[in-house]
Motif scaffolding. Structure first.
Motif, PDB file in Angstrom:
ATOM      1  N   ASP A 263      30.351 123.095  40.160  1.00  0.00           N
ATOM      2  CA  ASP A 263      30.609 122.164  41.268  1.00  0.00           C
ATOM      3  C   ASP A 263      32.085 121.796  41.325  1.00  0.00           C
ATOM      4  OD1 ASP A 263      27.968 122.135  42.040  1.00  0.00           O
ATOM      5  OD2 ASP A 263      27.473 120.300  40.945  1.00  0.00           O
ATOM      6  N   LEU A 264      32.695 121.543  40.160  1.00  0.00           N
ATOM      7  CA  LEU A 264      34.115 121.199  40.129  1.00  0.00           C
ATOM      8  C   LEU A 264      34.951 122.332  40.718  1.00  0.00           C
ATOM      9  CD1 LEU A 264      36.420 119.319  39.280  1.00  0.00           C
ATOM     10  CD2 LEU A 264      36.309 120.324  36.989  1.00  0.00           C
ATOM     11  N   GLN A 265      34.594 123.565  40.387  1.00  0.00           N
ATOM     12  CA  GLN A 265      35.363 124.700  40.905  1.00  0.00           C
ATOM     13  C   GLN A 265      35.108 124.924  42.399  1.00  0.00           C
ATOM     14  OE1 GLN A 265      37.876 126.280  39.086  1.00  0.00           O
ATOM     15  NE2 GLN A 265      37.341 124.384  38.014  1.00  0.00           N
ATOM     16  N   MET A 266      33.889 124.651  42.844  1.00  0.00           N
ATOM     17  CA  MET A 266      33.598 124.744  44.275  1.00  0.00           C
ATOM     18  C   MET A 266      34.437 123.727  45.048  1.00  0.00           C
ATOM     19  SD  MET A 266      29.902 124.163  46.101  1.00  0.00           S
ATOM     20  CE  MET A 266      29.736 124.026  47.890  1.00  0.00           C
ATOM     21  N   PHE A 267      34.525 122.526  44.516  1.00  0.00           N
ATOM     22  CA  PHE A 267      35.337 121.486  45.141  1.00  0.00           C
ATOM     23  C   PHE A 267      36.812 121.886  45.117  1.00  0.00           C
ATOM     24  CE2 PHE A 267      37.714 117.490  45.137  1.00  0.00           C
ATOM     25  CZ  PHE A 267      37.109 116.800  46.181  1.00  0.00           C
ATOM     26  N   ALA A 268      37.272 122.406  43.986  1.00  0.00           N
ATOM     27  CA  ALA A 268      38.671 122.774  43.841  1.00  0.00           C
ATOM     28  C   ALA A 268      39.078 123.830  44.861  1.00  0.00           C
ATOM     29  CB  ALA A 268      38.925 123.284  42.424  1.00  0.00           C
ATOM     30  N   MET A 269      38.247 124.816  45.051  1.00  0.00           N
ATOM     31  CA  MET A 269      38.594 125.900  45.971  1.00  0.00           C
ATOM     32  C   MET A 269      38.694 125.416  47.413  1.00  0.00           C
ATOM     33  SD  MET A 269      36.585 129.254  44.488  1.00  0.00           S
ATOM     34  CE  MET A 269      35.011 128.437  44.199  1.00  0.00           C
ATOM     35  N   PHE A 271      39.268 121.879  48.328  1.00  0.00           N
ATOM     36  CA  PHE A 271      40.053 120.668  48.562  1.00  0.00           C
ATOM     37  C   PHE A 271      41.190 120.415  47.565  1.00  0.00           C
ATOM     38  CE2 PHE A 271      35.719 119.668  50.194  1.00  0.00           C
ATOM     39  CZ  PHE A 271      36.046 119.649  51.546  1.00  0.00           C
ATOM     40  N   SER A 272      41.163 121.058  46.403  1.00  0.00           N
ATOM     41  CA  SER A 272      42.183 120.791  45.385  1.00  0.00           C
ATOM     42  C   SER A 272      42.433 122.074  44.597  1.00  0.00           C
ATOM     43  CB  SER A 272      41.735 119.673  44.430  1.00  0.00           C
ATOM     44  OG  SER A 272      41.599 118.447  45.097  1.00  0.00           O
ATOM     45  N   THR A 273      43.184 122.974  45.188  1.00  0.00           N
ATOM     46  CA  THR A 273      43.354 124.292  44.571  1.00  0.00           C
ATOM     47  C   THR A 273      44.061 124.226  43.219  1.00  0.00           C
ATOM     48  OG1 THR A 273      45.386 124.594  45.875  1.00  0.00           O
ATOM     49  CG2 THR A 273      43.330 125.514  46.774  1.00  0.00           C
ATOM     50  N   ASP A 274      44.797 123.150  42.941  1.00  0.00           N
ATOM     51  CA  ASP A 274      45.449 123.057  41.630  1.00  0.00           C
ATOM     52  C   ASP A 274      44.459 122.777  40.506  1.00  0.00           C
ATOM     53  OD1 ASP A 274      44.976 120.485  42.564  1.00  0.00           O
ATOM     54  OD2 ASP A 274      46.776 119.637  41.653  1.00  0.00           O
ATOM     55  N   LEU A 275      43.182 122.534  40.857  1.00  0.00           N
ATOM     56  CA  LEU A 275      42.148 122.345  39.840  1.00  0.00           C
ATOM     57  C   LEU A 275      41.393 123.634  39.539  1.00  0.00           C
ATOM     58  CD1 LEU A 275      40.478 118.912  40.763  1.00  0.00           C
ATOM     59  CD2 LEU A 275      42.301 119.359  39.108  1.00  0.00           C
ATOM     60  N   ILE A 276      41.712 124.709  40.235  1.00  0.00           N
ATOM     61  CA  ILE A 276      41.017 125.966  39.983  1.00  0.00           C
ATOM     62  C   ILE A 276      41.273 126.402  38.535  1.00  0.00           C
ATOM     63  CG2 ILE A 276      40.925 128.431  40.557  1.00  0.00           C
ATOM     64  CD1 ILE A 276      41.510 127.665  43.453  1.00  0.00           C
ATOM     65  N   ALA A 542      30.902 118.087  45.917  1.00  0.00           N
ATOM     66  CA  ALA A 542      30.123 119.278  45.582  1.00  0.00           C
ATOM     67  C   ALA A 542      29.088 118.912  44.530  1.00  0.00           C
ATOM     68  CB  ALA A 542      31.033 120.382  45.069  1.00  0.00           C
ATOM     69  N   VAL A 543      27.814 119.030  44.891  1.00  0.00           N
ATOM     70  CA  VAL A 543      26.727 118.696  43.980  1.00  0.00           C
ATOM     71  C   VAL A 543      25.699 119.824  44.011  1.00  0.00           C
ATOM     72  CG1 VAL A 543      24.941 117.023  43.360  1.00  0.00           C
ATOM     73  CG2 VAL A 543      27.056 116.228  44.447  1.00  0.00           C
ATOM     74  N   ASP A 544      25.512 120.456  42.870  1.00  0.00           N
ATOM     75  CA  ASP A 544      24.523 121.527  42.744  1.00  0.00           C
ATOM     76  C   ASP A 544      24.709 122.612  43.789  1.00  0.00           C
ATOM     77  OD1 ASP A 544      23.514 120.069  40.654  1.00  0.00           O
ATOM     78  OD2 ASP A 544      21.887 119.191  41.797  1.00  0.00           O
ATOM     79  N   GLY A 545      25.964 122.982  44.012  1.00  0.00           N
ATOM     80  CA  GLY A 545      26.257 124.130  44.840  1.00  0.00           C
ATOM     81  C   GLY A 545      26.345 123.889  46.326  1.00  0.00           C
ATOM     82  N   GLU A 546      26.287 122.612  46.755  1.00  0.00           N
ATOM     83  CA  GLU A 546      26.487 122.316  48.169  1.00  0.00           C
ATOM     84  C   GLU A 546      27.217 120.995  48.305  1.00  0.00           C
ATOM     85  OE1 GLU A 546      22.726 122.131  50.138  1.00  0.00           O
ATOM     86  OE2 GLU A 546      22.190 120.201  49.270  1.00  0.00           O
ATOM     87  N   PHE A 547      27.854 120.816  49.442  1.00  0.00           N
ATOM     88  CA  PHE A 547      28.588 119.574  49.676  1.00  0.00           C
ATOM     89  C   PHE A 547      27.663 118.506  50.233  1.00  0.00           C
ATOM     90  CE2 PHE A 547      32.208 122.593  49.842  1.00  0.00           C
ATOM     91  CZ  PHE A 547      32.969 122.019  48.829  1.00  0.00           C
TER      92      PHE A 547
END
Length: 639
Positions: A263-269, A271-276, A542-547
């Protein structure tokens, strides 16, 4: 600084009262006025049964802790930012030898052999196993057995008394009036409630209206969808950290709540690419881990939210510590976390209050078998927690003891943030108080949350972007009135701290709540909350693979924590101290205007419209939302 850990306000429903003087030298030390819902009196306890009596000793100099904290936290103090070490804290506040010897002598004089009496290594507790008959004679009380609807039994008394010369040396005694019982596990496929914190649907938890069904176009839709870019625009947060190796930010989660790296990586891609490729620095406390056995919003929503937004706003260059607390079996409480970050807070035999706090190694088997974490974890400079109790869930002595620990952390330069709650003037789960002290959904008395009422934490309420407003308006936000209501009000336990007096007095004088004095603490002398606020509506998570769209003061605390972490970064880069306990500073005249004043909305609950957001501080949104640029300028100007 006007604040006392032993000053409480009752509204006619206090759990502690002082008995009128009698021929006996004993006075009532604690008293309970109601049996909690789900419990019933069964019988008198057997006189020959054994009770593990635990006596919490008064800490030395605790009556002056607010003065010490004020000295290093007020911007006009010559000692501003000169924080204490853990060793200095321990030496200053350890119970005195006089307290230890006085209580021990009392026990011996009452027929208990000295070899039965044990003093904890931290000198905070005296432990002695006694019979029920001995305990009743010692404390002039009667112990009863109560049965829960689940079948579990609990031993407690209605009140207990201590001699006049002993009472000043004792905080509280266990077991006694406390009824915050951890229900043991039942069979089944789901983890079961233990202390409430972290369990699905218990305490302060985020809410969701379901999945996001369309593409989010960022700034143009912040009234419908909050993303990191919306928050940066709302709070003027344009800052790249430069002292990340010196700085730290911690987020506390309580198992079974757990984030998913996917979920963290889904969010990063999105909204926050520096978290990838980034993940939080996991610190396990008492067997805590990011469990994946149970998934869904009730298990992943809180931690996913906290980390996705907390990590995004401090950028990928700043490590964020995840304090994962408690195992899947016993769970944990705030005290279990505090034990881990301050060894002086621990007690003999894995203690604290065993009716509220989890014990490790797991005394029932099947859970974490390692030793309790005591002083094993370094506290971050800013710690955000999106969980909470109702103040009335706990006794005043329990909350006062914990509140003093938050003051000690402030003395060490740590900023502690807690969500203020999601039910307006009602408590968690929308319950309110009754005149007898019980909590029900039909109650009419305002029910504040804890630890937000502790004067040594910063309580964070919730706002929302007004419908059809844009982030470019002068004041685009109002109090959150979509799905949740910002928790706020006045403590029934804690006195008003002096740093808050001017702001709260102005509110009470100019915008007095039009409610009967018997449904809220109208004394004008109690701790008020929240202190500040931040957006708490329409978060895209992002929670369990969906926003999903998420709401709650659970959003507001980690966002505020990230902002204060960036201020610490700038101060550390300039060779200055961390901001530590921020309340005396943010309420000071020099910081006037450093928060965006919220003047619209209210926080309904308990059959009322709650309080109104007004000009200046109010018990809905506090001082308002942060203006990073102004806060940074003001804090950099301090020593």
């Amino acid at each position: 600084m006007r604040c006392s850990l032993t000053t409480f306000f009752t509204l006619g429903l206090a759990v502690v009262s002082l008995a009128a003087p009698t021929v006996s030298p004993y006075n009532v030390h604690e008293k309970r006025n109601a049996i909690p819902i789900g419990w019933s009196h069964t019988r008198r306890h057997e006189s020959a049964a054994t009770l593990p009596l635990r006596i919490a000793l008064k800490q030395s100099n605790i009556e002056s802790i607010d003065e010490y904290l004020y000295d290093v936290s007020h911007p006009e103090s010559a000692n501003y930012g000169k924080h204490w070490t853990a060793g200095e804290i321990s030496r200053k506040f350890s119970p005195s030898e006089e307290s230890i010897s006085t209580v021990r002598d009392w026990l011996v004089e009452n027929g208990l052999a000295s070899e039965r009496i044990r003093v904890s290594p931290t000198k905070g507790w005296i432990n002695v196993d006694v019979t029920v008959e001995e305990a009743e004679r010692l404390m002039n009380t009667e112990y009863n057995v109560y049965t829960h609807v689940s079948g579990q039994e609990h031993v407690a008394c209605e009140a207990y008394r201590l001699p006049e010369h002993i009472s000043p040396h004792v905080d509280f005694v266990l077991p006694s009036v406390n009824f915050d019982v951890k229900l043991k596990r039942r069979s089944g496929s789901q983890p079961k409630p233990v202390g409430g914190i972290g369990q699905p649907g218990a305490g302060i938890t985020p809410k969701t209206t379901g999945s996001v069904s369309q593409t989010v176009t960022e700034l143009e839709q912040c009234d419908e969808y909050i993303t990191p870019v919306c928050l940066r625009a709302l709070y003027d947060l344009e800052y790249e950290p430069v002292a990340t190796d010196k700085n730290s930010f911690g987020v506390v989660e309580y198992t079974p709540q757990a984030y998913l790296q996917t979920d963290l990586q889904m969010f990063a891609m999105n909204f926050s690419t520096d978290l990838i490729g980034k993940e939080p620095v996991m610190v396990s406390i008492d067997g805590g881990y990011a469990q994946t056995e149970y998934q869904g919003f009730d298990y992943n929503g809180e931690s996913d939210l906290d980390l996705q937004y907390g990590m995004s706003l401090v950028t990928g260059s700043q490590n964020v510590t995840l304090y994962q607390t408690g195992d899947m079996v016993e769970g944990a409480s705030f005290n279990n976390f505090l034990d881990a970050i301050d060894g002086s807070y621990c007690t003999f035999e894995g203690g604290d209050n065993y009716t509220v706090d989890s014990q490790y190694p797991d005394p029932y088997g099947g859970g974490y078998e390692g030793p309790e974490d005591c002083g094993t974890v370094t506290p971050a400079y800013v710690i955000s927690t999106s969980y909470g109790y109702n103040e009335a869930d706990l006794t005043p002595f329990y909350t006062a003891r914990q509140c003093a620990e938050y003051a000690k952390l402030g003395l060490m330069g740590v900023t502690i943030l807690y969500s203020s709650g999601d039910y307006g003037v009602a408590g968690n789960d929308d319950v309110c108080l009754n005149p007898d002290g019980s909590q029900t959904t039909t109650g009419m008395i305002f029910n504040p949350t804890f630890p937000g009422t502790c004067p040594y934490v910063t309580s964070v309420g919730a706002t929302m972007v007004k419908p059809n407003a844009t982030v470019y308006q002068v004041q685009p936000e109002m109090a959150c009135m979509d799905v949740i209501y910002s928790g706020g009000g006045f403590s029934n336990y804690f006195a008003m701290p002096s740093y808050q007096m001017t702001a709260v007095d102005y509110y009470l004088e100019n915008y007095p709540p039009n409610y009967p004095s018997d449904i809220w603490n109208s004394t004008g002398m109690s701790r008020a909350l929240p202190d500040i606020s931040a957006n708490g509506a329409n978060y895209v998570v992002a929670v369990d693979g969906e926003f999903e769209l998420v709401y709650g003061t659970s959003c507001s605390s980690p966002v505020s924590g990230a902002i204060f972490t960036m201020i610490n970064d700038a101060r550390l880069a300039a060779g200055k101290s961390t901001i530590g306990f921020i309340n005396p500073t943010i309420y000071s005249a020099g910081f006037a205007g450093a928060f965006n004043d919220i003047t619209e909305g209210s926080n309904p609950g308990c059959g009322t419209e709650g309080y109104n957001a007004t000009i200046g501080w109010d018990p809905v949104t506090g001082l308002g939302t942060p203006n990073f640029t102004m806060l940074l300028e003001n804090w950099l100007a301090l020593p």
